[in-house]
Design a protein around this motif. Structure first.
Motif, PDB file in Angstrom:
ATOM      1  N   GLY A   1      -7.931   5.765   5.276  1.00  0.00           N
ATOM      2  CA  GLY A   1      -8.573   5.106   4.155  1.00  0.00           C
ATOM      3  C   GLY A   1      -7.754   5.161   2.888  1.00  0.00           C
ATOM      4  N   GLU A   2      -6.509   5.656   3.001  1.00  0.00           N
ATOM      5  CA  GLU A   2      -5.610   5.722   1.846  1.00  0.00           C
ATOM      6  C   GLU A   2      -4.497   4.691   1.983  1.00  0.00           C
ATOM      7  OE1 GLU A   2      -7.510   9.467   2.890  1.00  0.00           O
ATOM      8  OE2 GLU A   2      -5.924   8.398   3.952  1.00  0.00           O
ATOM      9  N   ALA A   3      -3.733   4.527   0.913  1.00  0.00           N
ATOM     10  CA  ALA A   3      -2.555   3.666   0.926  1.00  0.00           C
ATOM     11  C   ALA A   3      -1.355   4.483   0.483  1.00  0.00           C
ATOM     12  CB  ALA A   3      -2.747   2.466   0.001  1.00  0.00           C
ATOM     13  N   HIS A   4      -0.185   4.060   0.944  1.00  0.00           N
ATOM     14  CA  HIS A   4       1.048   4.795   0.638  1.00  0.00           C
ATOM     15  C   HIS A   4       2.176   3.784   0.526  1.00  0.00           C
ATOM     16  CE1 HIS A   4       3.602   8.331   0.523  1.00  0.00           C
ATOM     17  NE2 HIS A   4       4.359   7.858   1.494  1.00  0.00           N
ATOM     18  N   GLU A   5       3.054   3.951  -0.449  1.00  0.00           N
ATOM     19  CA  GLU A   5       4.161   3.015  -0.636  1.00  0.00           C
ATOM     20  C   GLU A   5       5.497   3.704  -0.386  1.00  0.00           C
ATOM     21  OE1 GLU A   5       6.134   0.327  -4.183  1.00  0.00           O
ATOM     22  OE2 GLU A   5       3.943   0.398  -4.043  1.00  0.00           O
ATOM     23  N   ILE A   6       6.374   3.028   0.357  1.00  0.00           N
ATOM     24  CA  ILE A   6       7.705   3.540   0.647  1.00  0.00           C
ATOM     25  C   ILE A   6       8.713   2.422   0.416  1.00  0.00           C
ATOM     26  CG2 ILE A   6       9.241   4.566   2.370  1.00  0.00           C
ATOM     27  CD1 ILE A   6       6.729   5.512   3.869  1.00  0.00           C
ATOM     28  N   ASN A   7       9.606   2.625  -0.510  1.00  0.00           N
ATOM     29  CA  ASN A   7      10.673   1.659  -0.792  1.00  0.00           C
ATOM     30  C   ASN A   7      10.148   0.231  -0.982  1.00  0.00           C
ATOM     31  OD1 ASN A   7      12.468   3.787  -0.540  1.00  0.00           O
ATOM     32  ND2 ASN A   7      13.033   3.288   1.565  1.00  0.00           N
ATOM     33  N   GLY A   8       9.063   0.118  -1.718  1.00  0.00           N
ATOM     34  CA  GLY A   8       8.528  -1.202  -2.037  1.00  0.00           C
ATOM     35  C   GLY A   8       7.615  -1.804  -0.995  1.00  0.00           C
ATOM     36  N   VAL A   9       7.386  -1.107   0.117  1.00  0.00           N
ATOM     37  CA  VAL A   9       6.484  -1.594   1.168  1.00  0.00           C
ATOM     38  C   VAL A   9       5.240  -0.712   1.188  1.00  0.00           C
ATOM     39  CG1 VAL A   9       6.175  -1.966   3.652  1.00  0.00           C
ATOM     40  CG2 VAL A   9       8.357  -2.537   2.553  1.00  0.00           C
ATOM     41  N   GLY A  10       4.077  -1.345   1.170  1.00  0.00           N
ATOM     42  CA  GLY A  10       2.819  -0.614   1.188  1.00  0.00           C
ATOM     43  C   GLY A  10       2.315  -0.401   2.606  1.00  0.00           C
ATOM     44  N   PHE A  11       1.735   0.767   2.839  1.00  0.00           N
ATOM     45  CA  PHE A  11       1.140   1.092   4.137  1.00  0.00           C
ATOM     46  C   PHE A  11      -0.329   1.450   3.915  1.00  0.00           C
ATOM     47  CE2 PHE A  11       5.623   1.709   4.735  1.00  0.00           C
ATOM     48  CZ  PHE A  11       5.859   1.274   6.041  1.00  0.00           C
ATOM     49  N   ALA A  12      -1.204   0.769   4.641  1.00  0.00           N
ATOM     50  CA  ALA A  12      -2.632   1.042   4.562  1.00  0.00           C
ATOM     51  C   ALA A  12      -3.156   1.220   5.976  1.00  0.00           C
ATOM     52  CB  ALA A  12      -3.369  -0.105   3.871  1.00  0.00           C
ATOM     53  N   GLY A  13      -4.231   1.981   6.125  1.00  0.00           N
ATOM     54  CA  GLY A  13      -4.758   2.102   7.468  1.00  0.00           C
ATOM     55  C   GLY A  13      -5.776   3.196   7.656  1.00  0.00           C
ATOM     56  N   CYS A  14      -6.254   3.276   8.893  1.00  0.00           N
ATOM     57  CA  CYS A  14      -7.203   4.279   9.339  1.00  0.00           C
ATOM     58  C   CYS A  14      -7.245   4.187  10.861  1.00  0.00           C
ATOM     59  CB  CYS A  14      -8.590   4.033   8.742  1.00  0.00           C
ATOM     60  SG  CYS A  14      -9.293   2.426   9.183  1.00  0.00           S
ATOM     61  N   LYS A  15      -8.013   5.018  11.484  1.00  0.00           N
ATOM     62  CA  LYS A  15      -8.111   4.995  12.937  1.00  0.00           C
ATOM     63  C   LYS A  15      -8.683   3.667  13.441  1.00  0.00           C
ATOM     64  CE  LYS A  15     -11.413   7.494  14.547  1.00  0.00           C
ATOM     65  NZ  LYS A  15     -12.368   6.401  14.898  1.00  0.00           N
TER      66      LYS A  15
END
Length: 248
Positions: free
Chosen positions: A106-120
């Protein structure tokens, strides 16, 4: 959209490796150490799509955590249903976090300009056959669990601020990538609710999931967003590869 590691990514692109359904057992010995080391040479980020252990036992998670030390790139991922089996998903997530993995729930995370979102994610079915909250309290509670998990996905996607984004799940958001499994179990492999949520947001480059070992590798949401089933058995059987690579 599987890429050869020999092909260089376009300028500014992030090379993403992805795999799901590792199913680490407590009797395994360094099952993925060499693979994680190799992935680190070929990708910028690794996404793990759930069912990382067989039963969510502490010894299983610790074995995986030790192997993750060989990964020198950022790791993001989600838990799967197998990781919940022993009733300690928070402990599983804690051990993986301590090993350097960003566990999305339920969180989001950004790495080198790309966002990652998700959950099970969760189950419930697709299209006209998606289960609705009607009838017995038990059915309503089941559907509510699916709705609650989908709200986690929506919350994480609302946090994204990047123009290029990746959604990481365990369960499938579309029927396309569960094709090949027995039709009788389609409702237990994912939920169209997640696909509908994903389609409300712009900037989603791709969706990754696992779980459907006999499913298909590639599909799309109704809006056309690419969805990839990166369960290890699918990658091994259909593509002859150990992990998938994407340029985002």
């Amino acid at each position: 959209m599987s890429l050869s590691p020999d092909v260089q990514p376009p300028s500014g692109a992030l090379r993403l490796a992805a795999i799901g359904d590792l199913h680490v057992g407590e009797n395994h010995h360094q099952p993925y150490r060499e693979l994680f080391s190799r992935i680190s040479q070929e990708a910028d980020v690794l996404a793990l799509c759930g069912d990382l252990t067989n039963f969510g036992k502490t010894p299983e998670v610790e074995i995986l955590a030790e192997d993750l030390q060989a990964c020198t790139i950022p790791v993001v991922g989600v838990l799967g249903n197998h990781d919940f089996e022993c009733g300690q998903p928070k402990e599983v997530a804690k051990i993986l976090h301590q090993a350097g993995m960003t566990v999305l729930d339920g969180e989001a995370h950004e790495i080198n300009g790309v966002g990652f979102a998700g959950c099970k994610g969760f189950i419930g079915g697709f299209g006209r056959y998606m289960l609705s909250a009607f009838g017995e309290p038990e059915i309503k509670a089941f559907v509510q669990a699916s709705v609650d998990e989908n709200l986690k996905l929506e919350t994480s996607m609302r946090m994204l601020r990047s123009e290029r984004n990746v959604v990481v799940l365990h369960y499938s958001p579309v029927q396309d990538t569960v094709e090949g499994e027995p039709p009788e179990i389609f409702p237990f492999l994912g939920s169209a609710r997640m696909g509908e949520t994903i389609d409300r947001f712009d900037g989603v480059s791709c969706v990754l999931h696992g779980h459907a070992h006999k499913g298909a590798y590639e599909g799309r949401t109704a809006r056309g967003t690419p969805v990839y089933n990166v369960a290890r058995p699918v990658l091994n059987r259909d593509l002859g590869i150990e992990f998938a690579l994407f340029d985002v």
